[in-house]
Design an enzyme around this catalytic site. Structure first.
Site, mmCIF file in Angstrom:
data_model
loop_
_atom_site.group_PDB
_atom_site.id
_atom_site.type_symbol
_atom_site.label_atom_id
_atom_site.label_comp_id
_atom_site.label_asym_id
_atom_site.label_seq_id
_atom_site.Cartn_x
_atom_site.Cartn_y
_atom_site.Cartn_z
ATOM 1 N N GLU A 1 0.809 -1.213 0.000
ATOM 2 C CA GLU A 1 0.000 0.000 0.000
ATOM 3 C C GLU A 1 0.844 1.265 0.000
ATOM 4 O O GLU A 1 0.548 2.233 -0.698
ATOM 5 C CB GLU A 1 -0.940 -0.023 1.224
ATOM 6 C CG GLU A 1 -1.997 1.048 1.227
ATOM 7 C CD GLU A 1 -2.922 0.963 0.010
ATOM 8 O OE1 GLU A 1 -2.603 1.633 -0.988
ATOM 9 O OE2 GLU A 1 -3.916 0.229 0.054
ATOM 10 N N ALA B 1 1.192 6.714 -0.115
ATOM 11 C CA ALA B 1 1.496 6.491 1.312
ATOM 12 C C ALA B 1 0.375 5.701 1.985
ATOM 13 O O ALA B 1 0.100 4.584 1.568
ATOM 14 C CB ALA B 1 1.759 7.823 2.008
ATOM 15 N N LEU C 1 -2.874 6.161 1.942
ATOM 16 C CA LEU C 1 -4.209 6.158 1.320
ATOM 17 C C LEU C 1 -4.549 4.777 0.769
ATOM 18 O O LEU C 1 -3.668 4.085 0.255
ATOM 19 C CB LEU C 1 -4.250 7.163 0.153
ATOM 20 C CG LEU C 1 -4.026 8.636 0.473
ATOM 21 C CD1 LEU C 1 -4.085 9.449 -0.823
ATOM 22 C CD2 LEU C 1 -5.094 9.124 1.446
ATOM 23 N N GLU D 1 12.181 12.695 -1.596
ATOM 24 C CA GLU D 1 13.194 11.645 -1.528
ATOM 25 C C GLU D 1 14.482 12.337 -1.063
ATOM 26 O O GLU D 1 14.583 13.568 -1.177
ATOM 27 C CB GLU D 1 13.408 11.026 -2.913
ATOM 28 C CG GLU D 1 12.177 10.380 -3.539
ATOM 29 C CD GLU D 1 11.746 9.116 -2.816
ATOM 30 O OE1 GLU D 1 12.614 8.363 -2.351
ATOM 31 O OE2 GLU D 1 10.523 8.893 -2.711
ATOM 32 N N ASP E 1 9.772 9.321 -9.665
ATOM 33 C CA ASP E 1 8.982 8.782 -8.561
ATOM 34 C C ASP E 1 7.523 8.581 -8.991
ATOM 35 O O ASP E 1 6.926 7.533 -8.744
ATOM 36 C CB ASP E 1 9.097 9.758 -7.377
ATOM 37 C CG ASP E 1 8.313 9.282 -6.187
ATOM 38 O OD1 ASP E 1 8.636 8.184 -5.702
ATOM 39 O OD2 ASP E 1 7.374 9.983 -5.772
ATOM 40 N N LYS F 1 5.374 5.019 -9.513
ATOM 41 C CA LYS F 1 4.034 4.778 -8.949
ATOM 42 C C LYS F 1 3.055 4.444 -10.070
ATOM 43 O O LYS F 1 2.206 3.550 -9.935
ATOM 44 C CB LYS F 1 3.570 6.003 -8.175
ATOM 45 C CG LYS F 1 4.337 6.198 -6.873
ATOM 46 C CD LYS F 1 4.004 7.523 -6.231
ATOM 47 C CE LYS F 1 4.794 7.705 -4.933
ATOM 48 N NZ LYS F 1 4.814 9.095 -4.489
#
Ligand code: ADP
Ligand code: ASP
Ligand code: MG
Length: 831
Positions: free
Chosen positions: A623, A628, A630, A684, A695, A699
């Site tokens: 998750e 993060a 959520l 980061e 990043d 994701k």
């Protein structure tokens, strides 16, 4: 006697050659306080000596003497290597061999090997190795007298298998050792050897150095006796039969003695009997001195799993006394065992059916003939009258013992054991369970023993991490990979979990790129604080006391050797940890990831990890890799599981860039906003990871792969916010020159505002394509309304077609990321 005496025993394998001996000495000198070293003979020497003795008894003196000469050469060579020029030690070693030659000649003359002579010959192995080890210790400037075991280890005098006489020995041992300890000497004791009441040398039975060590522990009231072995500890089964056997972190002395008695060769069968409750016995690997191994100590063990280990004795014989005339006749059993005791034959398993038609029991195969003869003599009359039909003997069998305190009062354990034996196609010939319910033993044919042991081992999942003796059956043992800010926050959050739930979460290991620290029973708060303190000061884990150096893969392999309770590897690192994660799932460890790399790297290896996990029955929760804390991954999983199809995802998944743009929208300068984001822990470590779009791309790939996208990060269109010229700067230079970008960003932001729009960095994801970059969105859209570090994920699916399902909220920062990780850990922990 000084307090806190420690005894260190080294078996033959630890004394194989001069290198091994020097390692042993290094290890022992690393300990403090009064110490005694108990030594076995050098590897293979006892067997060689007994073989010489047999050859001599058979009349082949020449071969016996030749073998003895080879042993003498080996001993002298090793001595020269560890303690050159020690003329005294050399003289003593030569004397022992001169004595041996005389003994072998005596044996050859009478053509018989009396147990008394055999003991005198075998004892030389330990006497010589003690001299060698003592000479080697002295070379390091530490006085190391050899304590003559024959002078203080008094026994019952039973040659070949003598039992120490504790009371008599204590009076002799204590003053001698106490005086040596006061002088600061390290005492070296030959194991295996003692003396009979008549003054002759005896041995304590094969593997008897273990018994010397524990007996000495009792005589000197030692606080700890450590048996340094070639195995990582007491294992769930003999590793030569079951390579997947695991270390048992803690054992109850009663379990350990049952296992030792029933053939677990790692301990002499009677090694536990002299130990007092004040002494802790440990079995540790000499090749890994920092590993904990197995601790055997008194005290309550919590919630054990039913079975902790399996052992077997081979070869044995099954004897039976059978006959109709035995029915209801008292005393048959008593006479049977009295006869065997008289012949000094030890019986391991006894079983009598309640019909009393037969009694059967196992004895070592080499005692079978003597036992049969003894019983025939004892029951001559009954045999003649036909009340006893026969004294049956079946050779080539084995007794298997399945041991665990947790079996008591747990129904169905015996059924599971027998079911597993049946699955291995082994036939149970006899069975017994003691009323302590700590041991179920049965007899099978010797050739079936390995299959039976393996099948029980796997049926009770002893090979899985989390199987075997789980120190707490319901707990979750957490291994942290990475020990930065998220790890620290996670630990704080675990501390705040409701006590009933918290008790189930325990951190057993922390790994960084330099090494790891591992405590199978859990790291204390103090130890955790020490880790983070060291990291804060820029130190590496490997430099901490009790830590080990190596890669994360080494760390996982080493930890996986231990029986942990439901272990979870929590990857909070930012590196390529794929090999460690694969090893973890293969070893039965579940995964919780915040690290995106393993799932965002090439598609084939990301898929392989998930397939491997599934094949091993492991879960992979991640998750915190997106949004993060959520519920983003969770939402997709639930949509897919309920038969919905996710068609597209529009996401603003970077809390960092979200924060940056909302600050820009409020008129703040770019460089100032960036510094603020860094200060708040939203970026980061190198903020270019965020600004480059990498990043977000990672994701987006993770989300894309969940809905069927098959491409690689390299296939994506990614718009970087770092100008090409600034990509190769050092982190510091980049940060110093970030203000050069302020004007351009102010212009872009104003232009958008004038269009009635705002800037957002987004990902647009479908099965077929993933695009990552800057978007200018209408001010009234939900993307525009994002403030601070808020993320937004809009899912358009077969069911949410016209109005997207939207998940939104803060998506960056240690607190919410750790919260996402913690909730995954708790999901893994659910029974
Ligand atoms: P030492 O060198 O101290 O005399 P041993 O050779 O007597 O040690 O005992 C260690 C051996 O015991 C291992 O090499 C292993 O093959 C065997 N063994 C049998 N059962 C077990 C068990 N349950 N756990 C660990 N080792 C076992
Ligand atoms: N050297 C002896 C044996 O091999 C005793 C021991 O090693 O413990 O049995
Ligand atoms: Mg041994």
């Amino acid at each position: 006697m000084p307090t806190r005496v420690s005894i260190h025993k080294f078996g033959g394998k630890a004394l194989a050659d001069s290198h091994a001996i020097l390692r042993v000495i290094d290890l022992v000198l690393g300990f403090r306080g009064p110490r005694a070293i108990v030594v076995s003979a050098l590897e293979g020497v006892t067997d060689a000596l007994l073989s010489c003795a047999r050859l001599a008894a058979e009349g082949d003196l020449a071969t016996a003497l030749a073998q003895d000469a080879a042993l003498r050469d080996r001993h002298l060579r090793v001595l020269d290597e560890v303690a050159p020029d020690d003329a005294d030690a050399r003289g003593r070693v030569e004397n022992f061999h001169t004595g041996l030659v005389a003994a072998l000649q005596r044996v050859a003359r009478v053509r018989r090997l009396h147990p008394r002579e055999s003991d005198a010959i075998a004892a030389c192995g330990e006497c010589v190795s003690a001299r060698i080890v003592a000479a080697a210790v002295s070379r390091f400037g530490v006085d190391a007298p050899v304590m003559d075991a024959a002078e203080f280890m008094l026994t019952d005098g039973r040659h070949g298998d003598a039992a120490p006489d504790l009371a008599a020995s204590e009076a002799l041992a204590r003053p001698t050792f106490a005086a040596a300890f006061i002088r600061g000497e390290v005492c070296v004791v030959p194991g295996f050897v003692g003396s009979a009441p008549d003054g002759s040398i005896v041995t304590l039975g094969r593997g008897g150095s273990d018994l010397t060590a524990t007996t000495l522990g009792r005589l000197l009231d030692a606080h700890e006796v450590t048996l340094w072995k070639d195995v990582p500890g007491f294992l769930t089964a003999d590793p030569r039969i079951e390579p997947a056997a695991r270390v048992i972190a803690r054992l109850d002395p009663r379990e350990a003695s049952e296992l030792a008695y029933y053939g677990a060769k790692v301990l002499h069968p009677r090694a536990l009997s002299p130990l007092s409750t004040r002494t802790t016995l440990r079995i540790r690997p000499f090749s890994q001195p920092s590993a904990d191994g197995t601790t055997i100590s008194h005290g309550r063990l919590k919630a054990p799993s039913p079975v902790c280990a399996i052992s077997a004795i081979v070869p044995q014989a099954l004897l039976s006394v059978e006959g109709n005339g035995m029915l209801g006749v008292p005393g048959i059993a008593a006479r049977t065992f009295a006869a065997l005791a008289h012949a000094q034959i030890s019986v391991s398993l006894i079983s009598q059916a309640s019909s009393e038609h037969s009694i059967c029991f196992t004895v070592p195969e080499h005692s079978a003939a003597a036992a049969q003869e003894e019983l025939r003599a004892a029951f001559t009359a009954e045999l003649a009258r036909g009340e006893i039909d026969s004294i049956g003997v079946q050779l080539g069998v084995a007794t298997v013992a399945v041991v665990g305190s947790g079996m008591a009062r747990v129904p169905g354990t015996a059924a599971r054991v027998l079911d597993a034996v049946a699955k291995a196609k082994a036939n149970v010939i006899a069975i017994a369970q003691g009323s302590s319910e700590r041991n179920i033993s049965f007899v099978v044919r010797a050739e079936e023993v390995a299959a039976a042991v393996r099948s029980i081992h796997s049926s009770f999942q002893l090979s899985k991490v989390g199987g075997g003796r789980a120190p707490r059956a319901d707990g979750v043992d957490i291994i942290l990979l990475g020990c930065g800010q998220i790890a620290r926050t996670l630990i704080e959050q675990i501390g705040a979990v409701r006590p009933t739930h918290r008790r189930r979460l325990r951190i057993v290991g922390i790994v960084d790129t330099s090494g790891w620290i591992f405590r199978p029973r859990g790291l204390s708060e103090r130890q955790l604080a020490g880790v983070f303190d060291r990291k804060r000061r820029g130190g590496s884990l490997a430099t901490l006391e009790g830590a080990r150096a190596g890669t994360p893969l080494d760390a996982i392999r080493s930890m996986a050797m231990h029986a942990l309770s439901h272990p979870v590897l929590v990857d909070l690192s930012i590196g390529d940890t794929r090999d460690a994660l694969r090893a973890a799932v293969e070893h039965g460890i579940d995964l919780v990831l915040a690290n995106k790399i393993p799932l965002a790297s090439d598609a084939a290896s990301a898929r392989a990890l998930l397939i491997d996990a599934r094949a091993n029955g492991r879960v992979v929760l991640h998750e915190a890799t997106v949004g993060a804390g959520l519920p983003v991954i969770d939402t997709i999983t639930k949509l897919v599981a309920s038969g919905d199809h996710v068609r597209s995802i529009v996401a603003c998944p970077s809390g960092t860039l979200g924060f940056l743009f909302s600050e820009l929208g409020r008129g703040r300068a770019f460089s100032e906003s960036l510094r603020r984001a860094m200060r708040l822990g939203y970026t980061e470590p190198d903020p270019r990871e965020d600004l480059s779009g990498m990043d977000v791309a990672r994701k987006a790939i993770i989300l894309g792969r969940m809905i069927g996208y098959e491409g690689e990060v390299g296939d994506l269109e990614i718009e970087s916010l770092v100008p090409a010229a600034m990509r190769s700067l050092t982190r510091k230079d980049f940060l110093d020159s970030a203000c050069d970008l302020d004007d351009a960003w102010a212009e872009r932001s104003t232009a958008a505002r004038e269009r009635g729009e705002v800037l957002r960095y987004c990902a647009q994801i479908t099965r077929g394509s993933v695009r990552v970059g800057l978007m200018s969105v209408p001010r009234e859209s939900s993307l525009a309304s994002l403030a601070g570090t808020d993320n937004l994920f809009a899912f358009t699916t077969a069911r949410y077609r016209t109005n997207a399902l939207v998940v939104s909220g803060p998506g960056a920062g240690p607190a919410v990321t750790a919260a996402g990780v913690l909730s995954d850990i708790q999901r893994v922990a659910e029974p």
